[in-house]
Design an enzyme around this catalytic site. Structure first.
Site, PDB file in Angstrom:
ATOM      1  N   VAL A  18       0.836  -1.207   0.000  1.00  0.00           N
ATOM      2  CA  VAL A  18       0.000   0.000   0.000  1.00  0.00           C
ATOM      3  C   VAL A  18       0.871   1.258   0.000  1.00  0.00           C
ATOM      4  CG1 VAL A  18      -1.724   1.332   1.299  1.00  0.00           C
ATOM      5  CG2 VAL A  18      -1.930  -1.169   1.160  1.00  0.00           C
ATOM      6  N   CYS A 132     -10.605  -2.118   1.848  1.00  0.00           N
ATOM      7  CA  CYS A 132     -10.647  -2.072   0.378  1.00  0.00           C
ATOM      8  C   CYS A 132     -11.970  -2.607  -0.195  1.00  0.00           C
ATOM      9  CB  CYS A 132      -9.482  -2.853  -0.202  1.00  0.00           C
ATOM     10  SG  CYS A 132      -9.131  -4.384   0.681  1.00  0.00           S
ATOM     11  N   GLN A 159     -11.242 -11.838  -3.659  1.00  0.00           N
ATOM     12  CA  GLN A 159     -10.245 -10.821  -3.356  1.00  0.00           C
ATOM     13  C   GLN A 159      -8.823 -11.216  -3.756  1.00  0.00           C
ATOM     14  OE1 GLN A 159     -12.713  -9.651   0.639  1.00  0.00           O
ATOM     15  NE2 GLN A 159     -10.637  -8.846   0.566  1.00  0.00           N
ATOM     16  N   GLY A 163      -3.958  -7.826  -1.255  1.00  0.00           N
ATOM     17  CA  GLY A 163      -4.631  -7.315  -0.057  1.00  0.00           C
ATOM     18  C   GLY A 163      -3.990  -7.829   1.217  1.00  0.00           C
ATOM     19  N   LYS A 223     -15.834  -6.297   8.935  1.00  0.00           N
ATOM     20  CA  LYS A 223     -15.413  -4.940   8.528  1.00  0.00           C
ATOM     21  C   LYS A 223     -16.371  -4.436   7.451  1.00  0.00           C
ATOM     22  CE  LYS A 223     -10.482  -5.921   9.132  1.00  0.00           C
ATOM     23  NZ  LYS A 223      -9.235  -6.275   8.425  1.00  0.00           N
ATOM     24  N   ARG A 245     -10.506 -15.368  -0.763  1.00  0.00           N
ATOM     25  CA  ARG A 245      -9.230 -15.007  -1.412  1.00  0.00           C
ATOM     26  C   ARG A 245      -9.064 -15.895  -2.644  1.00  0.00           C
ATOM     27  NH1 ARG A 245      -6.862 -10.550  -0.004  1.00  0.00           N
ATOM     28  NH2 ARG A 245      -6.553 -11.116   2.162  1.00  0.00           N
ATOM     29  N   HIS A 252      -9.821  -6.560  -6.697  1.00  0.00           N
ATOM     30  CA  HIS A 252     -10.881  -7.291  -5.987  1.00  0.00           C
ATOM     31  C   HIS A 252     -12.155  -7.283  -6.840  1.00  0.00           C
ATOM     32  CE1 HIS A 252      -8.405  -7.482  -2.559  1.00  0.00           C
ATOM     33  NE2 HIS A 252      -9.045  -6.711  -1.702  1.00  0.00           N
TER      34      HIS A 252
HETATM   35  P1  NAP Z   1       3.036  -5.002   3.524  1.00  0.00           P
HETATM   36  O1  NAP Z   1       3.271  -5.056   2.078  1.00  0.00           O
HETATM   37  O2  NAP Z   1       3.319  -6.200   4.340  1.00  0.00           O
HETATM   38  O3  NAP Z   1       3.826  -3.746   4.134  1.00  0.00           O
HETATM   39  C1  NAP Z   1       3.916  -3.486   5.510  1.00  0.00           C
HETATM   40  C2  NAP Z   1       4.615  -2.162   5.767  1.00  0.00           C
HETATM   41  O4  NAP Z   1       4.594  -1.873   7.163  1.00  0.00           O
HETATM   42  C3  NAP Z   1       6.078  -2.146   5.342  1.00  0.00           C
HETATM   43  O5  NAP Z   1       6.411  -0.864   4.896  1.00  0.00           O
HETATM   44  C4  NAP Z   1       6.791  -2.452   6.657  1.00  0.00           C
HETATM   45  O6  NAP Z   1       8.117  -1.960   6.712  1.00  0.00           O
HETATM   46  C5  NAP Z   1       5.931  -1.650   7.614  1.00  0.00           C
HETATM   47  N1  NAP Z   1       6.085  -2.119   8.993  1.00  0.00           N
HETATM   48  C6  NAP Z   1       5.953  -3.374   9.448  1.00  0.00           C
HETATM   49  N2  NAP Z   1       6.233  -3.416  10.769  1.00  0.00           N
HETATM   50  C7  NAP Z   1       6.547  -2.159  11.138  1.00  0.00           C
HETATM   51  C8  NAP Z   1       6.950  -1.540  12.349  1.00  0.00           C
HETATM   52  N3  NAP Z   1       7.092  -2.267  13.472  1.00  0.00           N
HETATM   53  N4  NAP Z   1       7.195  -0.209  12.357  1.00  0.00           N
HETATM   54  C9  NAP Z   1       7.060   0.509  11.235  1.00  0.00           C
HETATM   55  N5  NAP Z   1       6.702  -0.003  10.047  1.00  0.00           N
HETATM   56  C10 NAP Z   1       6.444  -1.321   9.996  1.00  0.00           C
HETATM   57  O7  NAP Z   1       1.514  -4.676   3.846  1.00  0.00           O
HETATM   58  P2  NAP Z   1       0.473  -3.762   3.012  1.00  0.00           P
HETATM   59  O8  NAP Z   1      -0.307  -4.629   2.123  1.00  0.00           O
HETATM   60  O9  NAP Z   1       1.169  -2.583   2.446  1.00  0.00           O
HETATM   61  O10 NAP Z   1      -0.502  -3.344   4.171  1.00  0.00           O
HETATM   62  C11 NAP Z   1      -0.060  -2.546   5.243  1.00  0.00           C
HETATM   63  C12 NAP Z   1      -1.250  -2.245   6.144  1.00  0.00           C
HETATM   64  O11 NAP Z   1      -2.160  -1.408   5.443  1.00  0.00           O
HETATM   65  C13 NAP Z   1      -2.054  -3.485   6.523  1.00  0.00           C
HETATM   66  O12 NAP Z   1      -1.505  -4.091   7.643  1.00  0.00           O
HETATM   67  C14 NAP Z   1      -3.427  -2.941   6.721  1.00  0.00           C
HETATM   68  O13 NAP Z   1      -3.605  -2.495   8.035  1.00  0.00           O
HETATM   69  C15 NAP Z   1      -3.473  -1.762   5.766  1.00  0.00           C
HETATM   70  N6  NAP Z   1      -4.192  -2.134   4.530  1.00  0.00           N
HETATM   71  C16 NAP Z   1      -5.353  -1.548   4.302  1.00  0.00           C
HETATM   72  C17 NAP Z   1      -6.072  -1.864   3.180  1.00  0.00           C
HETATM   73  C18 NAP Z   1      -7.386  -1.259   2.947  1.00  0.00           C
HETATM   74  O14 NAP Z   1      -8.268  -1.992   2.652  1.00  0.00           O
HETATM   75  N7  NAP Z   1      -7.593   0.011   3.045  1.00  0.00           N
HETATM   76  C19 NAP Z   1      -5.605  -2.784   2.265  1.00  0.00           C
HETATM   77  C20 NAP Z   1      -4.383  -3.380   2.520  1.00  0.00           C
HETATM   78  C21 NAP Z   1      -3.688  -3.041   3.666  1.00  0.00           C
HETATM   79  P3  NAP Z   1       9.421  -2.914   6.457  1.00  0.00           P
HETATM   80  O15 NAP Z   1       9.777  -2.785   5.001  1.00  0.00           O
HETATM   81  O16 NAP Z   1      10.470  -2.310   7.315  1.00  0.00           O
HETATM   82  O17 NAP Z   1       9.047  -4.303   6.859  1.00  0.00           O
HETATM   83  C1  3JM Z   2      -6.036  -5.308   5.397  1.00  0.00           C
HETATM   84  O1  3JM Z   2      -1.594  -6.558  11.083  1.00  0.00           O
HETATM   85  C2  3JM Z   2      -2.563  -5.833  10.906  1.00  0.00           C
HETATM   86  O2  3JM Z   2      -3.065  -5.195  11.809  1.00  0.00           O
HETATM   87  C3  3JM Z   2      -3.095  -5.677   9.499  1.00  0.00           C
HETATM   88  C4  3JM Z   2      -4.298  -6.459   9.159  1.00  0.00           C
HETATM   89  C5  3JM Z   2      -4.895  -6.002   7.847  1.00  0.00           C
HETATM   90  C6  3JM Z   2      -5.917  -5.056   7.799  1.00  0.00           C
HETATM   91  C7  3JM Z   2      -6.327  -4.338   9.040  1.00  0.00           C
HETATM   92  O3  3JM Z   2      -7.075  -4.913   9.855  1.00  0.00           O
HETATM   93  O4  3JM Z   2      -5.926  -3.186   9.194  1.00  0.00           O
HETATM   94  C8  3JM Z   2      -4.436  -6.568   6.660  1.00  0.00           C
HETATM   95  C9  3JM Z   2      -5.000  -6.216   5.447  1.00  0.00           C
HETATM   96  C10 3JM Z   2      -6.496  -4.728   6.578  1.00  0.00           C
HETATM   97  C11 3JM Z   2      -7.630  -3.763   6.494  1.00  0.00           C
HETATM   98  O5  3JM Z   2      -7.623  -2.910   5.623  1.00  0.00           O
HETATM   99  O6  3JM Z   2      -8.587  -3.872   7.261  1.00  0.00           O
END
Ligand code: NAP
Ligand code: 3JM
Length: 349
Positions: A18, A132, A159, A163, A223, A245, A252
Protein backbone atom coordinates in the site's frame (compact mmCIF):
# COMPACT_ATOMS: atom_id res chain seq x y z
CA UNK A 1 -4.19 19.14 -8.26
CA UNK A 2 -3.57 22.89 -8.19
CA UNK A 3 -0.32 23.75 -6.42
CA UNK A 4 -1.06 26.25 -3.66
CA UNK A 5 1.43 25.55 -0.90
CA UNK A 6 3.46 22.54 -0.04
CA UNK A 7 2.84 20.23 2.89
CA UNK A 8 5.19 18.09 4.93
CA UNK A 9 3.94 14.57 4.20
CA UNK A 10 4.91 11.38 6.05
CA UNK A 11 4.26 7.84 4.82
CA UNK A 12 4.38 5.15 7.53
CA UNK A 13 4.83 1.73 5.89
CA UNK A 14 6.48 3.28 2.82
CA UNK A 15 8.00 -0.02 1.64
CA UNK A 16 4.72 -1.98 1.75
CA UNK A 17 2.28 -2.90 -1.03
CA UNK A 18 0.00 0.00 0.00
CA UNK A 19 2.77 2.46 0.97
CA UNK A 20 4.45 2.13 -2.43
CA UNK A 21 1.15 2.88 -4.15
CA UNK A 22 0.61 5.91 -1.88
CA UNK A 23 4.01 7.27 -2.99
CA UNK A 24 3.19 6.62 -6.68
CA UNK A 25 -0.23 8.25 -6.29
CA UNK A 26 1.29 11.34 -4.63
CA UNK A 27 3.66 11.58 -7.61
CA UNK A 28 0.91 11.08 -10.20
CA UNK A 29 -1.38 13.65 -8.55
CA UNK A 30 1.47 16.18 -8.22
CA UNK A 31 0.44 16.40 -4.58
CA UNK A 32 1.81 19.62 -3.06
CA UNK A 33 4.74 18.29 -1.01
CA UNK A 34 7.30 20.60 0.60
CA UNK A 35 8.97 17.82 2.59
CA UNK A 36 8.59 14.03 2.51
CA UNK A 37 9.37 11.67 5.40
CA UNK A 38 9.36 7.95 4.55
CA UNK A 39 9.03 5.60 7.50
CA UNK A 40 9.27 1.81 7.88
CA UNK A 41 10.40 -0.72 10.47
CA UNK A 42 14.06 -0.97 11.48
CA UNK A 43 14.37 -3.73 8.82
CA UNK A 44 14.11 -1.29 5.91
CA UNK A 45 15.52 1.82 7.61
CA UNK A 46 18.51 3.19 5.68
CA UNK A 47 17.26 1.94 2.29
CA UNK A 48 16.96 4.58 -0.45
CA UNK A 49 13.79 5.35 -2.41
CA UNK A 50 13.43 7.79 -5.31
CA UNK A 51 10.34 10.00 -5.37
CA UNK A 52 9.78 12.70 -8.00
CA UNK A 53 13.44 12.27 -9.01
CA UNK A 54 14.72 12.94 -5.47
CA UNK A 55 16.39 10.25 -3.36
CA UNK A 56 15.00 9.71 0.15
CA UNK A 57 16.38 7.54 2.95
CA UNK A 58 13.88 5.41 4.87
CA UNK A 59 13.78 6.02 8.59
CA UNK A 60 12.51 3.80 11.37
CA UNK A 61 9.03 4.93 12.48
CA UNK A 62 9.14 6.13 16.08
CA UNK A 63 7.04 8.34 18.35
CA UNK A 64 9.25 11.37 17.58
CA UNK A 65 9.15 10.91 13.77
CA UNK A 66 6.35 13.44 13.21
CA UNK A 67 7.84 16.84 14.07
CA UNK A 68 6.40 19.48 11.68
CA UNK A 69 4.50 16.83 9.68
CA UNK A 70 1.20 18.15 8.24
CA UNK A 71 -0.28 14.94 6.80
CA UNK A 72 0.73 11.39 7.81
CA UNK A 73 -0.45 8.38 5.80
CA UNK A 74 -0.36 5.19 7.90
CA UNK A 75 -0.28 1.70 6.30
CA UNK A 76 1.96 -0.42 8.51
CA UNK A 77 -0.72 -2.51 10.26
CA UNK A 78 -3.18 -1.80 13.05
CA UNK A 79 -0.73 -2.16 15.94
CA UNK A 80 1.64 0.47 14.49
CA UNK A 81 -1.29 2.88 14.02
CA UNK A 82 -2.38 2.25 17.63
CA UNK A 83 1.17 2.89 18.79
CA UNK A 84 2.08 5.93 16.70
CA UNK A 85 -0.99 7.75 15.30
CA UNK A 86 -1.64 9.68 18.53
CA UNK A 87 2.00 10.85 18.56
CA UNK A 88 1.55 12.16 15.01
CA UNK A 89 -1.66 13.98 16.01
CA UNK A 90 -0.02 15.44 19.13
CA UNK A 91 2.80 16.73 16.92
CA UNK A 92 0.17 18.60 14.86
CA UNK A 93 -0.31 16.21 11.92
CA UNK A 94 -3.56 14.97 10.42
CA UNK A 95 -3.44 11.19 10.17
CA UNK A 96 -5.04 9.30 7.27
CA UNK A 97 -5.04 5.74 8.59
CA UNK A 98 -5.33 2.80 6.21
CA UNK A 99 -5.66 0.16 8.94
CA UNK A 100 -8.72 -1.09 10.81
CA UNK A 101 -7.40 0.33 14.12
CA UNK A 102 -9.74 3.35 14.36
CA UNK A 103 -12.41 2.72 11.72
CA UNK A 104 -15.27 2.05 14.14
CA UNK A 105 -14.21 4.73 16.68
CA UNK A 106 -17.08 7.23 16.89
CA UNK A 107 -14.59 10.11 17.06
CA UNK A 108 -12.96 9.06 13.79
CA UNK A 109 -14.62 9.81 10.43
CA UNK A 110 -14.56 6.81 8.06
CA UNK A 111 -14.47 8.39 4.64
CA UNK A 112 -14.94 7.59 0.98
CA UNK A 113 -14.98 11.05 -0.65
CA UNK A 114 -17.61 10.15 -3.29
CA UNK A 115 -19.95 9.07 -0.48
CA UNK A 116 -19.40 11.03 2.74
CA UNK A 117 -16.74 13.70 2.21
CA UNK A 118 -18.55 16.05 4.64
CA UNK A 119 -17.80 13.68 7.56
CA UNK A 120 -14.24 15.06 7.36
CA UNK A 121 -15.51 18.30 8.91
CA UNK A 122 -15.87 16.47 12.27
CA UNK A 123 -12.35 15.06 12.39
CA UNK A 124 -10.26 15.22 15.56
CA UNK A 125 -6.89 14.46 13.99
CA UNK A 126 -7.39 10.91 12.67
CA UNK A 127 -9.36 9.99 9.55
CA UNK A 128 -9.84 6.32 8.76
CA UNK A 129 -9.66 4.86 5.27
CA UNK A 130 -12.16 1.98 5.02
CA UNK A 131 -11.35 -1.61 4.09
CA UNK A 132 -10.65 -2.07 0.38
CA UNK A 133 -13.70 -4.30 -0.18
CA UNK A 134 -15.99 -1.84 1.56
CA UNK A 135 -14.75 1.14 -0.48
CA UNK A 136 -15.49 -0.24 -3.95
CA UNK A 137 -18.90 -1.53 -2.81
CA UNK A 138 -20.11 1.77 -1.34
CA UNK A 139 -18.88 3.79 -4.35
CA UNK A 140 -21.09 1.59 -6.56
CA UNK A 141 -24.10 1.54 -4.21
CA UNK A 142 -24.29 5.10 -2.85
CA UNK A 143 -25.90 6.55 -6.02
CA UNK A 144 -28.48 3.72 -5.91
CA UNK A 145 -29.11 4.31 -2.20
CA UNK A 146 -29.61 8.04 -2.76
CA UNK A 147 -32.00 7.60 -5.69
CA UNK A 148 -33.96 4.44 -4.82
CA UNK A 149 -33.22 3.71 -1.14
CA UNK A 150 -31.39 0.58 -0.01
CA UNK A 151 -32.65 -2.12 2.43
CA UNK A 152 -30.29 -5.04 2.02
CA UNK A 153 -26.86 -6.02 0.66
CA UNK A 154 -25.55 -9.58 0.35
CA UNK A 155 -21.99 -9.57 -0.97
CA UNK A 156 -19.55 -12.33 -1.92
CA UNK A 157 -16.00 -11.22 -2.65
CA UNK A 158 -13.23 -12.61 -4.87
CA UNK A 159 -10.24 -10.82 -3.36
CA UNK A 160 -6.72 -10.41 -4.72
CA UNK A 161 -3.67 -11.65 -2.83
CA UNK A 162 -2.02 -8.19 -2.71
CA UNK A 163 -4.63 -7.31 -0.06
CA UNK A 164 -2.51 -9.48 2.27
CA UNK A 165 0.69 -7.55 1.50
CA UNK A 166 3.74 -7.83 -0.67
CA UNK A 167 4.94 -11.12 0.89
CA UNK A 168 1.60 -12.85 0.14
CA UNK A 169 2.00 -12.05 -3.57
CA UNK A 170 5.49 -13.59 -3.43
CA UNK A 171 3.98 -16.69 -1.78
CA UNK A 172 1.38 -17.06 -4.57
CA UNK A 173 3.98 -16.60 -7.31
CA UNK A 174 6.50 -19.07 -5.86
CA UNK A 175 3.76 -21.64 -5.13
CA UNK A 176 2.47 -21.38 -8.69
CA UNK A 177 5.97 -21.95 -10.02
CA UNK A 178 6.55 -24.87 -7.62
CA UNK A 179 3.29 -26.57 -8.66
CA UNK A 180 4.03 -26.16 -12.37
CA UNK A 181 7.53 -27.57 -11.79
CA UNK A 182 6.19 -30.47 -9.67
CA UNK A 183 8.19 -29.23 -6.67
CA UNK A 184 7.32 -29.29 -2.94
CA UNK A 185 6.15 -26.13 -1.18
CA UNK A 186 5.03 -25.13 2.31
CA UNK A 187 2.25 -22.52 2.65
CA UNK A 188 3.31 -20.07 5.40
CA UNK A 189 1.33 -16.82 5.04
CA UNK A 190 -2.17 -17.23 3.64
CA UNK A 191 -4.94 -17.12 4.62
CA UNK A 192 -3.69 -15.26 7.73
CA UNK A 193 -0.04 -15.16 8.81
CA UNK A 194 -0.89 -15.29 12.53
CA UNK A 195 -3.51 -18.09 12.32
CA UNK A 196 -2.80 -21.77 13.13
CA UNK A 197 -3.03 -23.26 9.64
CA UNK A 198 -1.85 -22.09 6.23
CA UNK A 199 -3.25 -23.22 2.90
CA UNK A 200 -2.23 -23.25 -0.74
CA UNK A 201 -3.46 -20.16 -2.62
CA UNK A 202 -2.16 -21.07 -6.11
CA UNK A 203 -4.96 -22.70 -8.16
CA UNK A 204 -7.26 -22.47 -5.14
CA UNK A 205 -9.94 -20.30 -3.45
CA UNK A 206 -9.78 -19.75 0.32
CA UNK A 207 -13.01 -18.71 2.12
CA UNK A 208 -11.14 -17.02 4.97
CA UNK A 209 -9.82 -13.45 5.02
CA UNK A 210 -8.60 -12.32 8.45
CA UNK A 211 -9.38 -14.32 11.62
CA UNK A 212 -12.76 -15.82 12.56
CA UNK A 213 -15.06 -14.20 15.10
CA UNK A 214 -17.30 -16.20 17.43
CA UNK A 215 -20.37 -15.47 15.27
CA UNK A 216 -18.87 -17.50 12.38
CA UNK A 217 -18.05 -14.45 10.25
CA UNK A 218 -14.43 -13.38 9.70
CA UNK A 219 -13.12 -9.96 10.73
CA UNK A 220 -12.88 -9.00 7.04
CA UNK A 221 -16.59 -9.84 6.63
CA UNK A 222 -17.49 -7.90 9.78
CA UNK A 223 -15.41 -4.94 8.53
CA UNK A 224 -17.54 -4.83 5.35
CA UNK A 225 -20.76 -5.11 7.38
CA UNK A 226 -19.98 -2.51 10.07
CA UNK A 227 -18.07 -0.04 7.89
CA UNK A 228 -20.83 0.07 5.25
CA UNK A 229 -23.44 0.98 7.88
CA UNK A 230 -21.17 3.70 9.30
CA UNK A 231 -20.24 5.25 5.93
CA UNK A 232 -23.87 5.24 4.74
CA UNK A 233 -25.07 6.54 8.13
CA UNK A 234 -27.59 3.71 8.29
CA UNK A 235 -27.27 1.29 11.23
CA UNK A 236 -30.54 -0.39 10.13
CA UNK A 237 -29.17 -1.45 6.72
CA UNK A 238 -29.11 -5.27 6.37
CA UNK A 239 -25.61 -6.36 5.26
CA UNK A 240 -24.08 -9.85 5.00
CA UNK A 241 -20.69 -10.73 3.51
CA UNK A 242 -18.66 -13.78 2.51
CA UNK A 243 -15.03 -12.91 1.73
CA UNK A 244 -12.90 -15.24 -0.39
CA UNK A 245 -9.23 -15.01 -1.41
CA UNK A 246 -8.49 -16.06 -5.00
CA UNK A 247 -5.20 -16.38 -6.89
CA UNK A 248 -5.29 -12.97 -8.57
CA UNK A 249 -2.44 -10.54 -7.73
CA UNK A 250 -4.31 -7.22 -7.92
CA UNK A 251 -8.01 -6.32 -8.27
CA UNK A 252 -10.88 -7.29 -5.99
CA UNK A 253 -14.17 -8.52 -7.51
CA UNK A 254 -17.55 -8.61 -5.77
CA UNK A 255 -20.89 -10.20 -6.55
CA UNK A 256 -23.64 -8.08 -4.95
CA UNK A 257 -27.29 -8.83 -4.33
CA UNK A 258 -29.14 -5.71 -3.22
CA UNK A 259 -32.72 -4.83 -2.38
CA UNK A 260 -33.86 -1.27 -3.06
CA UNK A 261 -36.64 0.55 -1.21
CA UNK A 262 -38.56 1.97 -4.15
CA UNK A 263 -40.92 -0.18 -6.24
CA UNK A 264 -40.74 -0.50 -10.02
CA UNK A 265 -37.05 0.43 -10.49
CA UNK A 266 -35.70 -0.89 -13.83
CA UNK A 267 -32.25 -2.13 -14.83
CA UNK A 268 -32.06 0.73 -17.36
CA UNK A 269 -32.62 3.29 -14.56
CA UNK A 270 -29.82 1.75 -12.48
CA UNK A 271 -27.49 1.76 -15.51
CA UNK A 272 -28.29 5.41 -16.33
CA UNK A 273 -27.56 6.38 -12.74
CA UNK A 274 -24.22 4.57 -12.62
CA UNK A 275 -23.14 5.99 -16.01
CA UNK A 276 -22.75 9.43 -14.43
CA UNK A 277 -21.87 8.37 -10.86
CA UNK A 278 -18.61 9.80 -9.46
CA UNK A 279 -15.72 7.33 -9.55
CA UNK A 280 -17.78 4.68 -11.38
CA UNK A 281 -17.28 3.25 -14.88
CA UNK A 282 -20.21 1.24 -16.23
CA UNK A 283 -19.02 -1.77 -18.27
CA UNK A 284 -22.22 -3.66 -18.97
CA UNK A 285 -22.93 -5.07 -22.42
CA UNK A 286 -23.51 -8.84 -22.18
CA UNK A 287 -24.34 -9.13 -25.90
CA UNK A 288 -20.75 -8.07 -26.61
CA UNK A 289 -19.28 -9.86 -23.58
CA UNK A 290 -18.44 -6.55 -21.89
CA UNK A 291 -18.09 -6.78 -18.09
CA UNK A 292 -15.42 -5.76 -15.56
CA UNK A 293 -12.47 -8.05 -14.81
CA UNK A 294 -9.56 -7.45 -12.42
CA UNK A 295 -6.88 -7.78 -15.12
CA UNK A 296 -8.42 -4.79 -16.93
CA UNK A 297 -8.82 -2.65 -13.81
CA UNK A 298 -5.24 -2.75 -12.49
CA UNK A 299 -3.77 0.75 -12.42
CA UNK A 300 -7.13 2.53 -12.63
CA UNK A 301 -8.53 4.59 -9.75
CA UNK A 302 -12.15 3.89 -10.76
CA UNK A 303 -14.74 1.35 -9.62
CA UNK A 304 -16.07 -0.77 -12.50
CA UNK A 305 -19.65 -2.09 -12.50
CA UNK A 306 -21.37 -4.58 -14.80
CA UNK A 307 -23.65 -7.64 -15.01
CA UNK A 308 -26.55 -5.57 -13.66
CA UNK A 309 -29.66 -7.76 -13.56
CA UNK A 310 -33.04 -7.69 -11.91
CA UNK A 311 -33.64 -10.56 -9.49
CA UNK A 312 -36.01 -13.15 -10.94
CA UNK A 313 -38.13 -13.48 -7.78
CA UNK A 314 -37.87 -10.20 -5.85
CA UNK A 315 -39.01 -7.15 -7.90
CA UNK A 316 -36.90 -4.90 -5.62
CA UNK A 317 -33.83 -7.15 -5.94
CA UNK A 318 -30.82 -6.51 -8.22
CA UNK A 319 -27.53 -8.29 -8.91
CA UNK A 320 -24.29 -6.43 -9.76
CA UNK A 321 -20.61 -7.27 -10.36
CA UNK A 322 -18.14 -4.71 -9.00
CA UNK A 323 -14.36 -4.68 -9.64
CA UNK A 324 -11.60 -2.27 -8.61
CA UNK A 325 -7.84 -2.06 -8.02
CA UNK A 326 -7.66 -2.88 -4.29
CA UNK A 327 -4.35 -1.05 -3.84
CA UNK A 328 -5.62 2.17 -5.51
CA UNK A 329 -9.30 3.00 -4.86
CA UNK A 330 -9.21 0.33 -2.13
CA UNK A 331 -6.29 1.95 -0.32
CA UNK A 332 -3.74 4.44 -1.74
CA UNK A 333 -5.98 6.51 -4.01
CA UNK A 334 -8.80 6.76 -1.46
CA UNK A 335 -6.25 7.93 1.16
CA UNK A 336 -4.69 10.56 -1.12
CA UNK A 337 -8.20 11.61 -2.21
CA UNK A 338 -9.07 12.12 1.50
CA UNK A 339 -5.96 14.30 1.86
CA UNK A 340 -6.96 16.32 -1.23
CA UNK A 341 -10.47 16.76 0.23
CA UNK A 342 -8.96 17.93 3.54
CA UNK A 343 -6.91 20.55 1.67
CA UNK A 344 -9.92 21.61 -0.43
CA UNK A 345 -12.05 22.01 2.71
CA UNK A 346 -9.31 24.09 4.38
CA UNK A 347 -8.79 21.49 7.11
CA UNK A 348 -5.00 21.21 6.83
CA UNK A 349 -3.13 23.99 8.60
P1 NAP B 1 3.04 -5.00 3.52
O1 NAP B 1 3.27 -5.06 2.08
O2 NAP B 1 3.32 -6.20 4.34
O3 NAP B 1 3.83 -3.75 4.13
C1 NAP B 1 3.92 -3.49 5.51
C2 NAP B 1 4.62 -2.16 5.77
O4 NAP B 1 4.59 -1.87 7.16
C3 NAP B 1 6.08 -2.15 5.34
O5 NAP B 1 6.41 -0.86 4.90
C4 NAP B 1 6.79 -2.45 6.66
O6 NAP B 1 8.12 -1.96 6.71
C5 NAP B 1 5.93 -1.65 7.61
N1 NAP B 1 6.08 -2.12 8.99
C6 NAP B 1 5.95 -3.37 9.45
N2 NAP B 1 6.23 -3.42 10.77
C7 NAP B 1 6.55 -2.16 11.14
C8 NAP B 1 6.95 -1.54 12.35
N3 NAP B 1 7.09 -2.27 13.47
N4 NAP B 1 7.19 -0.21 12.36
C9 NAP B 1 7.06 0.51 11.23
N5 NAP B 1 6.70 0.00 10.05
C10 NAP B 1 6.44 -1.32 10.00
O7 NAP B 1 1.51 -4.68 3.85
P2 NAP B 1 0.47 -3.76 3.01
O8 NAP B 1 -0.31 -4.63 2.12
O9 NAP B 1 1.17 -2.58 2.45
O10 NAP B 1 -0.50 -3.34 4.17
C11 NAP B 1 -0.06 -2.55 5.24
C12 NAP B 1 -1.25 -2.25 6.14
O11 NAP B 1 -2.16 -1.41 5.44
C13 NAP B 1 -2.05 -3.49 6.52
O12 NAP B 1 -1.50 -4.09 7.64
C14 NAP B 1 -3.43 -2.94 6.72
O13 NAP B 1 -3.60 -2.50 8.04
C15 NAP B 1 -3.47 -1.76 5.77
N6 NAP B 1 -4.19 -2.13 4.53
C16 NAP B 1 -5.35 -1.55 4.30
C17 NAP B 1 -6.07 -1.86 3.18
C18 NAP B 1 -7.39 -1.26 2.95
O14 NAP B 1 -8.27 -1.99 2.65
N7 NAP B 1 -7.59 0.01 3.05
C19 NAP B 1 -5.60 -2.78 2.27
C20 NAP B 1 -4.38 -3.38 2.52
C21 NAP B 1 -3.69 -3.04 3.67
P3 NAP B 1 9.42 -2.91 6.46
O15 NAP B 1 9.78 -2.79 5.00
O16 NAP B 1 10.47 -2.31 7.32
O17 NAP B 1 9.05 -4.30 6.86
C1 3JM C 1 -6.04 -5.31 5.40
O1 3JM C 1 -1.59 -6.56 11.08
C2 3JM C 1 -2.56 -5.83 10.91
O2 3JM C 1 -3.07 -5.19 11.81
C3 3JM C 1 -3.10 -5.68 9.50
C4 3JM C 1 -4.30 -6.46 9.16
C5 3JM C 1 -4.89 -6.00 7.85
C6 3JM C 1 -5.92 -5.06 7.80
C7 3JM C 1 -6.33 -4.34 9.04
O3 3JM C 1 -7.08 -4.91 9.86
O4 3JM C 1 -5.93 -3.19 9.19
C8 3JM C 1 -4.44 -6.57 6.66
C9 3JM C 1 -5.00 -6.22 5.45
C10 3JM C 1 -6.50 -4.73 6.58
C11 3JM C 1 -7.63 -3.76 6.49
O5 3JM C 1 -7.62 -2.91 5.62
O6 3JM C 1 -8.59 -3.87 7.26
Amino acid sequence: MEQTKGFHVAVVGATGAVGQQIIKTLENRKFPISQLTLLSSARSAGKKVEVNGVEYTLQEAKSDSFKDVDIAFFSAGGSISKELASHAVNAGAIVVDNTSAYRMDENVPLVVPEVNEKDLLNHKGIIANPNCSTIQMVVALEPIRQQFGLNKIIVSTYQAVSGSGAVAVEEMNSQTQAILNNEEFEPAILPVGSDKKHYQIAFNAIPQIDLFQENGFTYEEMKMINETKKIMHNPELNVAATCVRIPVAVGHSESLYIEVDKEGVTVEEVKELLKSAPGVILQDDPANQVYPMPADCVGSTDVFVGRIRKDLDNPKGFHLWVVSDNLLKGAAWNSVQIAESLIKLGLVK
